[in-house]
Design an enzyme around this catalytic site. Structure first.
Site, PDB file in Angstrom:
ATOM      1  N   ASN A 126       1.109  -1.221  -0.162  1.00  0.00           N
ATOM      2  CA  ASN A 126       0.122  -0.110  -0.048  1.00  0.00           C
ATOM      3  C   ASN A 126       0.908   1.243  -0.142  1.00  0.00           C
ATOM      4  O   ASN A 126       0.576   2.468   0.009  1.00  0.00           O
ATOM      5  CB  ASN A 126      -0.956   0.101   1.029  1.00  0.00           C
ATOM      6  N   LYS A 127       1.590   1.260   0.332  1.00  0.00           N
ATOM      7  CA  LYS A 127       3.064   2.262  -0.020  1.00  0.00           C
ATOM      8  C   LYS A 127       2.860   3.217  -1.246  1.00  0.00           C
ATOM      9  O   LYS A 127       2.491   2.579  -2.461  1.00  0.00           O
ATOM     10  CB  LYS A 127       4.383   1.697   0.340  1.00  0.00           C
TER      11      LYS A 127
END
Ligand code: PLP
Length: 385
Positions: A191-192
């Site tokens: 998710n980064k």
């Protein structure tokens, strides 16, 4: 349509996060597989060098996760083999790994409350918490907003910066977050802003730190040593060439992905303006004084008195995945039990935790999806379209 592309159809459920993976990534990983050189190979160095160049710092060490990066960076600045009297000042409003890494070495995290606008710790709050037993300061660039590091540096203690959520953010003076030379950690979970699947990295100016971290990630082996020789305690925190190949491909499109996220954030700001004006919804602060956020999540605070968790359930019923974001670290049961933390100690962080709602947010999100989230949220919060 490939399964992953269904996320982008107009009526499909909208996930909370989604990585950008294209042909460049597929090709990069295939090449490593075909080379048979899966670990300790050339991609690790290439990824580190390109990352360091991007930040304008001399060194970077790729490791297996952001958590491993925190652990090794803290050890490098002297947080090692501690007793509970040794303290590290940090934020209670972060992902739990920030504080856990302090516990790995037996030290005590000392939390200070965060600024109500930026949700970052400030130098003033840190200064007030420093004691003769403070071993290091661990500021977090939460939600991708640059923490004000220069005045924290003037406090004169070792610093590790947690920039796991802030790749692409820029300080007012034009320095990228992570580019000031303090050991700064990044993380590459899916998710980064940039993903390697799992992974992390320490960026730093000090060659001694680089040497130590490279050794400690690899079982305590110095670079000139043979395979089974070790001259210090180490870990297996290596990142494989498969991961680094992904990272190199992602670095090649990082500017584009950061810009796309910022465009999605602008659509949200516009689509939610009515809810802000009429229902008391609160958004993250806009950039100010030249600092530039790298958008990591789109977190809103539900109006006071609204049941955040019921809001999450209602949105889920309409195919919109959201998350409570993020829980204050000091209120987790094992932190309460171990350190005696109580509700009310850090009111700003606690309020942000209690009302924080992370909306679907990813680089490839469409304006139609943003508008659908905004209109469902409008119905849930106001009872009408
Ligand atoms: C993601 C994250 C980490 C940890 O990274 P992992 O790669 O999941 O170990 C640390 N700190 C913050 C603020 C994060 O968001």
């Amino acid at each position: 349509m490939p399964p992953a592309d269904r996320d982008l159809a107009d009526d499909a459920p909208i996930p909370v996060a989604r990585p950008v993976i294209g042909e460049a990534e597929e090709q990069a990983v295939l090449e490593v597989l075909r080379s048979r050189h899966l670990s300790l190979g050339p991609r690790v160095t290439t990824f580190e060098e390109r990352f360091a160049t991007r930040l304008g710092v001399p060194h970077a060490s790729a490791v297996s996760s952001g958590t491993a990066a925190l652990h090794l960076a803290l050890r490098a600045v002297g947080v090692e083999d501690c007793t509970a009297e040794d303290e590290v000042v940090t934020s209670p409003f972060s992902f739990i790994a920030t504080a856990n890494a302090v516990l790995f070495e037996g030290a005590t995290p000392v939390f200070v409350d965060v600024d109500p606008d930026t949700l970052n710790v400030t130098a003033d709050a840190m200064a007030a918490a420093i004691t003769p037993r403070t071993k290091a300061l661990l500021p977090v660039h939460i939600f991708g907003y640059p923490a004000d590091i220069a005045p924290i540096e003037r406090l004169g203690l070792p610093i590790v910066e947690d920039a796991a959520q802030a790749l692409g953010a820029v300080h007012a003076d034009g320095t990228p977050v992570g580019g000031r030379g303090n050991p700064t950690i990044f993380a590459f979970y899916a998710n980064k802003q940039l993903t390697t699947g799992e992974g992390g990295l320490v960026a730093m100016a000090d060659p001694g730190f680089k040497q130590r971290i490279d050794s400690e990630r690899n079982q305590g082996r110095a670079p000139d040593m043979q395979w089974l020789d070790h001259d210090r305690l180490g870990f297996n925190y290596r990142l494989s060439d498969l991961h680094c190949a992904l990272g190199i491909a992602q670095l090649g499109r990082l500017d584009e992905m950061v810009a796309a996220r910022s465009r999605v954030a602008a659509w949200y700001r516009e689509a939610l303006a009515d809810l802000v004006d009429r229902a008391g919804l609160e958004l993250l602060c806009a950039d100010r004084d030249g600092d530039r956020r790298s958008w990591f999540v789109y977190v809103v605070r539900v109006p006071k008195g609204v049941d955040r968790d019921a809001t999450i359930r209602a949105l889920a019923d309409h195919g919109i995945q959201t998350r409570p974001y993020l829980p204050a670290i000091h209120l987790f049961a094992f932190y309460r039990e171990k350190f005696g933390f109580r509700d009310g100690q850090f009111p700003v962080a606690e309020d942000a935790s209690a009302r924080g709602l992370s909306l679907p947010f990813f680089a490839e999100m469409t304006q139609a999806q943003v508008e659908r989230v905004a209109s469902e949220l409008t119905v849930v919060l106001t009872g009408r379209p």
